[in-house]
Scaffold this active site. Structure first.
Site, short mmCIF file in Angstrom:
data_model
loop_
_atom_site.label_atom_id
_atom_site.label_comp_id
_atom_site.label_asym_id
_atom_site.label_seq_id
_atom_site.Cartn_x
_atom_site.Cartn_y
_atom_site.Cartn_z
CD GLN A 67 -2.82 1.33 2.35
OE1 GLN A 67 -3.37 2.37 2.59
NE2 GLN A 67 -3.02 0.28 3.12
CD GLU A 189 -1.96 2.10 8.18
OE1 GLU A 189 -1.67 2.37 7.02
OE2 GLU A 189 -2.08 2.97 9.06
CG ASP A 218 0.51 0.86 4.68
OD1 ASP A 218 1.70 0.83 5.00
OD2 ASP A 218 -0.22 -0.13 4.73
N GLY A 297 -8.31 20.32 19.01
CA GLY A 297 -8.00 21.75 19.00
C GLY A 297 -8.56 22.45 20.22
N GLY A 298 -8.63 23.75 20.15
CA GLY A 298 -9.07 24.52 21.31
C GLY A 298 -10.59 24.65 21.41
N1 COA Z 1 11.80 -10.23 -9.24
C1 COA Z 1 12.41 -11.03 -8.35
N2 COA Z 1 12.34 -10.85 -7.03
C2 COA Z 1 11.58 -9.82 -6.62
C3 COA Z 1 10.91 -8.95 -7.49
C4 COA Z 1 11.05 -9.19 -8.87
N3 COA Z 1 10.45 -8.42 -9.77
N4 COA Z 1 10.24 -8.03 -6.77
C5 COA Z 1 10.48 -8.30 -5.48
N5 COA Z 1 11.29 -9.38 -5.40
C6 COA Z 1 11.83 -9.99 -4.17
C7 COA Z 1 12.83 -9.05 -3.52
O1 COA Z 1 14.07 -9.13 -4.15
C8 COA Z 1 12.81 -9.58 -2.12
O2 COA Z 1 13.59 -10.76 -2.04
P1 COA Z 1 14.83 -10.96 -1.01
O3 COA Z 1 14.29 -10.74 0.35
O4 COA Z 1 15.26 -12.35 -1.27
O5 COA Z 1 15.87 -9.97 -1.29
C9 COA Z 1 11.34 -9.93 -1.99
O6 COA Z 1 10.80 -10.13 -3.24
C10 COA Z 1 10.51 -8.78 -1.41
O7 COA Z 1 10.76 -8.73 -0.20
P2 COA Z 1 10.02 -7.92 0.94
O8 COA Z 1 9.98 -6.48 0.66
O9 COA Z 1 10.75 -8.37 2.15
O10 COA Z 1 8.52 -8.48 0.92
P3 COA Z 1 7.71 -9.07 2.13
O11 COA Z 1 6.40 -9.46 1.57
O12 COA Z 1 8.46 -10.14 2.83
O13 COA Z 1 7.55 -7.85 3.16
C11 COA Z 1 6.85 -5.65 3.78
C12 COA Z 1 6.58 -6.89 2.93
C13 COA Z 1 5.82 -4.61 3.39
C14 COA Z 1 6.71 -5.99 5.25
C15 COA Z 1 8.26 -5.12 3.49
O14 COA Z 1 8.42 -4.95 2.11
C16 COA Z 1 8.58 -3.82 4.20
O15 COA Z 1 8.83 -3.76 5.39
N6 COA Z 1 8.60 -2.70 3.45
C17 COA Z 1 8.96 -1.40 3.93
C18 COA Z 1 7.86 -0.79 4.75
C19 COA Z 1 6.57 -0.70 4.01
O16 COA Z 1 6.45 -0.14 2.96
N7 COA Z 1 5.53 -1.24 4.65
C20 COA Z 1 4.18 -1.00 4.27
C21 COA Z 1 3.71 -1.89 3.24
S1 COA Z 1 2.09 -1.35 2.83
#
Ligand code: COA
Length: 478
Positions: A67, A189, A218, A297-298
């Site tokens: 998001q 979030e 988010d 607020g106030g």
């Molecule tokens: N091709 C190949 N691999 C891909 C890819 C693509 N096109 N796009 C993504 N990936 C892989 C990445 O390389 C990564 O792999 P790695 O961990 O082996 O390096 C993986 O997919 C994505 O990882 P990640 O971001 O850790 O996803 P997740 O589902 O485990 O975690 C979150 C999701 C949101 C918790 C995390 O991305 C995060 O903390 N983000 C920052 C904060 C944030 O934006 N949070 C709010 C989300 S609404």
């Protein structure tokens, strides 16, 4: 006599003084403007709204998912940027399949956050995929990502690599936390709402902390990021180089909850008199407390019941007892004597009695629907807020008319509602298009944006860099 003397003296001094010289000042030339490196063009003579979109020509390499990041890039797409969303072949943004309401089709979670974008599938860990990404880096202005900390680097897309390929590239990231003890944590979030101070100050005093329905962690951080990006774009027009833009979700939430940090500091100087807890005689602790529906607020406010509240969970209205309209409130609710009663006539006198005042107001609002209360109050400039349900908002004609709620047509799922651009630019009306299917624009982008020939596109396809790996026959049959 005295006046005659004064007049004589005046005429003597006037006679001694030399005649006044009228100096004609030459019109000064305007000081030469210091150039900031980008002389603005002459004002366009094209009709308003027809001079191109605000971000036309800006290309965004969109590596966002879920998001926070998608909120940001969707807004920039609405403003006219060409947003190229990179997704994993065969998988895509995880939200495509989350909270699905139509079998086999992209979810509303995805479609409502990825409008007006193009989708390209690239395996970022495949050598050919990496080569395509490098070409995209050279071609685009901005890379936006919200992977877990370190994921972009693990793909080989370090800041150094990107900056070497394209020194003008702006690299914008959402992370859960900024540098510090939690920088490596994954964050969603509600984690951000809790870590950013919102949850501790939301809810009722005698209940647990609460998260809010508005996605301030988010979507709120996505908004912050969008501002950072356009600011960096503006600076680039002077410096010629890109920069990193980082928005931590904890920081974004704290920014939105800043009035509660204000109250934290006020606590050192005494109780927070506008909190109903003050009027109820409940002592304050060490931290900003949860304040229920007290106004931040106030001007004291509270949510009160309206006609039908017994069966309609949204038959309520937010009522603000703004001081300048206190007399009008007293007349409306049938308490004209409160206008002069020392216990009610002034804001400080009312503070310890807010509970009783809102109970009395509620006796009045309960006799009418929330819309009738609104009509009666607005006639006297009394600020009130009806509790509008999502159903009421979806059906509200004025929101459709302004493009804040938009209906788009999707080839897979049919018509759906989305939130258009809440920011209205008079010379750049928003472009709201349906979200792309997974990889819908892969070939188009390879060909038209990156200049690959038909033969090269065929070779890329064969390499497996843009297509999902074939399922083994056994698994496919199962
Ligand atoms: N091709 C190949 N691999 C891909 C890819 C693509 N096109 N796009 C993504 N990936 C892989 C990445 O390389 C990564 O792999 P790695 O961990 O082996 O390096 C993986 O997919 C994505 O990882 P990640 O971001 O850790 O996803 P997740 O589902 O485990 O975690 C979150 C999701 C949101 C918790 C995390 O991305 C995060 O903390 N983000 C920052 C904060 C944030 O934006 N949070 C709010 C989300 S609404």
């Amino acid at each position: 006599m005295a006046t005659k003397k004064k007049a004589k003296a005046k005429s003597r001094t006037a006679a001694k003084r030399p005649a006044k010289k009228v100096v004609k000042l030459k019109a000064r030339k305007p000081a030469a403007k210091k150039s900031n490196g980008h002389a603005p063009p002459r004002p366009s003579s094209r009709p308003w709204g027809e001079a191109g979109k605000a971000l036309e020509g800006v290309k965004i390499l969109d590596f966002t998912h879920v998001q926070s990041g998608p909120t940001c890039t969707q807004l920039l797409a609405y403003m006219g940027a060409d947003v190229i969303k990179v997704e994993r072949p065969g998988v895509g943004d995880i939200t495509r399949t989350q909270l699905r309401d139509v079998k086999g089709q992209d979810s509303l979670y995805f479609t409502m956050l990825n409008g007006s974008k193009r989708s390209i599938t690239i395996d970022s860990k495949h050598p050919t995929g990496k080569a395509i990404l490098d070409r995209l880096v050279k071609e685009c202005d901005i890379l936006v990502e919200n992977f877990a900390p370190g994921a972009l680097d693990r793909m080989g897309l370090t800041w150094e690599h990107i900056h070497k390929l394209n020194p003008r590239m702006i690299v914008a990231s959402v992370k859960g936390f900024g540098p510090g003890p939690y920088e490596d944590c994954k964050v969603y979030e509600n984690v951000a709402q809790c870590a950013g101070g919102s949850a501790s100050t939301t809810g009722f005093r005698d209940g647990p902390p609460l998260v809010t329905g508005a996605q301030i962690g988010d979507s709120g951080t996505g908004l912050h990021l969008a501002l950072g990006i356009v600011t960096a774009l503006f600076q680039r027009t002077r410096t010629g180089r890109g920069q990193k833009v980082l928005c931590a979700m904890q920081d974004g939430v704290l920014n939105l909850a800043r009035v509660k940090l204000r109250d934290q500091q006020r606590l050192a100087h005494g109780p927070l008199t506008e909190y109903s807890q003050y009027g109820e005689g409940v002592p304050f602790g060490e931290a900003t407390p949860r304040a229920g529906n007290d106004s931040g607020g106030g001007q004291p406010g509270w949510i009160v019941k309206c006609k039908g509240w017994e069966s309609d969970p949204n038959a309520y209205i937010y009522f603000i007892t703004q001081a300048p309209v206190w007399a009008a409130i007293c007349d409306l609710i049938g308490k004209p004597e409160w206008k002069t009663d020392a216990d009610y006539a002034t804001p400080p006198a009312r503070l310890p009695r807010l509970r009783q005042i809102f109970d009395t107001i509620e006796e009045w609002t309960k006799t009418m629907t929330k819309f009738e209360v609104m009509e009666k109050c607005n006639a006297h400039d009394i600020p009130v807020g009806p509790i509008l349900s999502m159903r009421e908002l979806a059906d509200e004609p004025s929101l459709r008319a302004t493009g804040t709620v938009v209906e788009v047509d999707h080839p897979g799922r049919g018509k759906y509602l989305t939130v258009g651009n809440p920011i209205k630019l008079s010379d750049s009306p928003a472009v709201v298009r349906r979200s792309p299917l997974l990889g819908e624009h892969t070939e188009e982008i390879l060909r038209d944006v990156l200049g690959y020939s038909a033969k090269e596109v065929a070779e890329i396809k064969a390499s497996g860099a843009i297509t999902a790996p074939e399922k083994p026959a056994k698994a496919a049959a199962a």
